[in-house]
Design an enzyme around this catalytic site. Structure first.
Site, PDB file in Angstrom:
ATOM      1  N   SER A 177       0.853  -1.182   0.000  1.00 10.21           N
ATOM      2  CA  SER A 177       0.000   0.000   0.000  1.00 10.21           C
ATOM      3  C   SER A 177       0.897   1.243   0.000  1.00 10.21           C
ATOM      4  O   SER A 177       1.771   1.363  -0.859  1.00 10.21           O
ATOM      5  CB  SER A 177      -0.935  -0.027   1.213  1.00 10.21           C
ATOM      6  OG  SER A 177      -2.030   0.816   1.029  1.00 10.21           O
ATOM      7  N   ASP A 217      -6.757  -5.817  -6.902  1.00  6.91           N
ATOM      8  CA  ASP A 217      -6.610  -4.601  -6.093  1.00  6.91           C
ATOM      9  C   ASP A 217      -7.692  -3.606  -6.483  1.00  6.91           C
ATOM     10  O   ASP A 217      -7.770  -3.179  -7.639  1.00  6.91           O
ATOM     11  CB  ASP A 217      -5.214  -4.004  -6.321  1.00  6.91           C
ATOM     12  CG  ASP A 217      -4.876  -2.933  -5.297  1.00  6.91           C
ATOM     13  OD1 ASP A 217      -5.793  -2.189  -4.877  1.00  6.91           O
ATOM     14  OD2 ASP A 217      -3.697  -2.824  -4.928  1.00  6.91           O
ATOM     15  N   HIS A 222      -6.482  -5.524  -2.253  1.00  6.36           N
ATOM     16  CA  HIS A 222      -5.451  -4.560  -1.870  1.00  6.36           C
ATOM     17  C   HIS A 222      -4.558  -5.128  -0.765  1.00  6.36           C
ATOM     18  O   HIS A 222      -4.923  -5.097   0.406  1.00  6.36           O
ATOM     19  CB  HIS A 222      -6.109  -3.261  -1.423  1.00  6.36           C
ATOM     20  CG  HIS A 222      -5.152  -2.131  -1.241  1.00  6.36           C
ATOM     21  ND1 HIS A 222      -4.480  -1.560  -2.292  1.00  6.36           N
ATOM     22  CD2 HIS A 222      -4.733  -1.483  -0.132  1.00  6.36           C
ATOM     23  CE1 HIS A 222      -3.696  -0.591  -1.839  1.00  6.36           C
ATOM     24  NE2 HIS A 222      -3.829  -0.524  -0.533  1.00  6.36           N
TER      25      HIS A 222
END
Ligand code: CA
Length: 526
Positions: free
Chosen positions: A208, A400, A440
């Site tokens: 991230s 994602d 994600h």
């Protein structure tokens, strides 16, 4: 931020000291002796493995995501500090030094694991434009249990609002690069001082914003995220992405699932997936029903699946990859500004807290000069890193819902071009693994448990654990051919339903059979 003062005093009391072993005593003494420029030790405490550590100092917005507690697996010495980064800024830094140390140092980035069940608007401790939000305690725990001397910093501010950036460039610098760097410099020094044998190798683990800190880019991605939510604004509902019959989701899957040879609900290579959506438009004489869409809706979806170009025609960001529709419908396609992007434009790009969020591509152009410090595509020629023996294992979930995995492919190509090296040459030190069925950083529909942290842990075997794979690569020279992931049957800690080996880019996974898609040997990297 509040500080604990009570804890070290208790730890130093004679009653406790009598039962302390050498490691415990060393921990507390070490905290008292630290003498590094710009470093103020808050406290040092011995934490026995099995402790459920209270994080009462954590920003409330972070506790919403992390919980107010962190389980500590290994016996360790926890040192908490403030480190000045300028005349008017500082970071909060923690070092977790395990009793059983393996001679390795590790810095965490801003990893965030997003529980699917948590509504995004209250899930704060993950990486948006501005969420730096505190220390990633779960990664400190994860790495320290493997024996790494581990540090984590707060990126220069706590909480998830972008307000700390407002007219405060030093805080922005911390977020952009200085917090991570400072934490590494201080952390390495402390590791050398704490352990007689110091450390031999240095590692980094992040996803991230941690992926951005590791070298990927972010500013254009923010622009895209603004555009992505903007595009479907005319839609009254994001439900068309959520897998109902006749939806974008169903159509993309119907057209693309079996391109990889297996009808398993997972698109192994979204690059091959160019869904034709026009057929979903209701016939001119038909009333719009749940089984067909308006042309405006289809157009919005097509925008999401198309690259974003800037005012001068430059590519700003690739398209969102097909396959992530369901999760993205809750956060990116819900007709509302992506909160972290909105704050980024308000407090960093425009210095205007009341900026509306009516994003156009012109805003992307405006953002670039203001966001250079947080890295567009960084320096592509990373030979200096390569020459020191550095290795990169780069992964990106192909479901994602926040940052298109095509962004990572661009990053890889950027390095390849800047260095003039083919993928087989880059393999020497840089390998990129797109992970099918991973959203994600974690979760998703597929075999996404690759061991980057507690939530994705299924094995400590290097073949099935990216952290251990890095150790094996760096220290034994054995590079990962594939990254093996588990499909966990019921979330973190549960049994593996099946395993799948993920291929390194630019190879892709193909089901050659025979047998079922759950049989990992029936797949081949081609
Ligand atoms: Ca498939």
């Amino acid at each position: 931020m509040g500080f604990h003062f009570a804890i070290p005093i208790l730890a130093l009391s004679s009653a406790v000291a009598a039962s302390q072993d050498a490691f415990q005593s060393k921990c507390v003494q070490f905290g008292n002796q630290i003498n590094l420029p710009h470093v103020s030790v808050n406290f040092a405490e011995y934490v026995p493995g099995g402790t459920n550590l209270s994080l009462s100092d954590n920003a409330p917005s972070c506790n919403a995501q992390n919980g107010a507690y962190q389980n500590v697996t290994a016996d360790l010495c926890r040192i908490t500090m403030a480190v000045e980064t300028s005349n008017n800024s500082q970071i909060t830094l923690e070092a977790w030094f395990p009793r059983e140390c393996n001679g390795r140092f590790l810095s965490t980035g801003m990893v965030v694991f997003q529980a699917v069940s948590v509504p995004y608007h209250i899930a704060n401790c993950w990486s948006g434009a501005n969420s730096s939000t505190g220390i990633q305690y779960y990664d400190l725990d994860y790495a320290s249990q493997f024996g790494f001397a581990t540090v984590g910093a707060n990126n220069g501010h706590n909480g998830t609002s972008g307000k700390p950036f407002y007219h405060h460039p030093e805080v922005l610098k911390d977020f952009a690069y200085r917090s991570l760097h400072t934490g590494v410099v201080v952390g390495k020094e402390l590791t050398k001082q704490f352990y007689d044998e110091g450390f031999n190798k240095s590692y980094y683990l992040g996803c991230s914003t941690g992926g951005r800190q590791g070298g990927n880019r972010s500013s254009d991605t923010r622009a895209t995220s603004m555009a992505s939510w903007q595009a479907p604004l005319p839609l009254t509902s994001a439900i068309l992405f959520r897998g109902v019959p006749g939806s974008i989701r169903s159509s993309a899957l119907r057209q693309c699932d079996t391109l990889d040879g297996a009808k398993d609900g997972i698109i192994e290579d979204p690059d091959l997936c160019r869904p034709i959506l026009q057929t979903l438009i209701c016939a001119a004489d038909a009333k719009q029903t749940s089984s067909c869409l308006s042309s405006a809706q289809v157009h919005a979806a097509e925008q999401v699946f198309s690259p974003l170009y800037g005012t001068n025609g430059d590519l700003l960001d690739p398209r969102m990859q097909p396959g992530s529709e369901i999760l993205a419908s809750w956060i990116m396609y819900n007709g509302e500004p992506f909160p972290f992007s909105l704050d980024w434009f308000r407090y960093v790009v425009y210095d205007d807290p009341s900026w509306s969020g009516n994003f156009t591509v012109k805003d992307a152009a405006a953002a670039l000069p203001r966001t250079h410090t947080t890295s567009r595509l960084g320096r592509g020629d990373i030979r200096p890193f390569q020459k020191t023996g550095g290795k990169i294992l780069h992964y990106h979930g192909m479901q994602d819902e926040l940052t298109s995995s095509e962004d990572s492919k661009l990053c890889y190509s950027h390095v390849a071009e800047a260095m003039g090296q083919s993928p087989s040459e880059l393999d020497d030190f840089y390998r990129f693994f797109p992970i099918s069925g991973m959203s994600h950083c974690a979760n998703g529909d597929g075999a996404s448990a690759i061991g980057q942290g507690t939530q994705t842990y299924a094995s400590s075997d290097p073949e099935s654990n990216v952290l251990m794979a890095m150790v094996k690569w760096v220290e034994e020279g054995v590079a990962p051919e594939t990254v093996r992931g588990a499909k966990l049957s019921a979330g973190p800690g549960s049994q593996a339903e099946y395993w799948r080996k993920h291929c390194r880019w630019p190879r892709r996974n193909f089901f050659k059979g025979p047998g079922n898609y759950t049989d990992e040997s029936a797949w081949q990297c081609i």
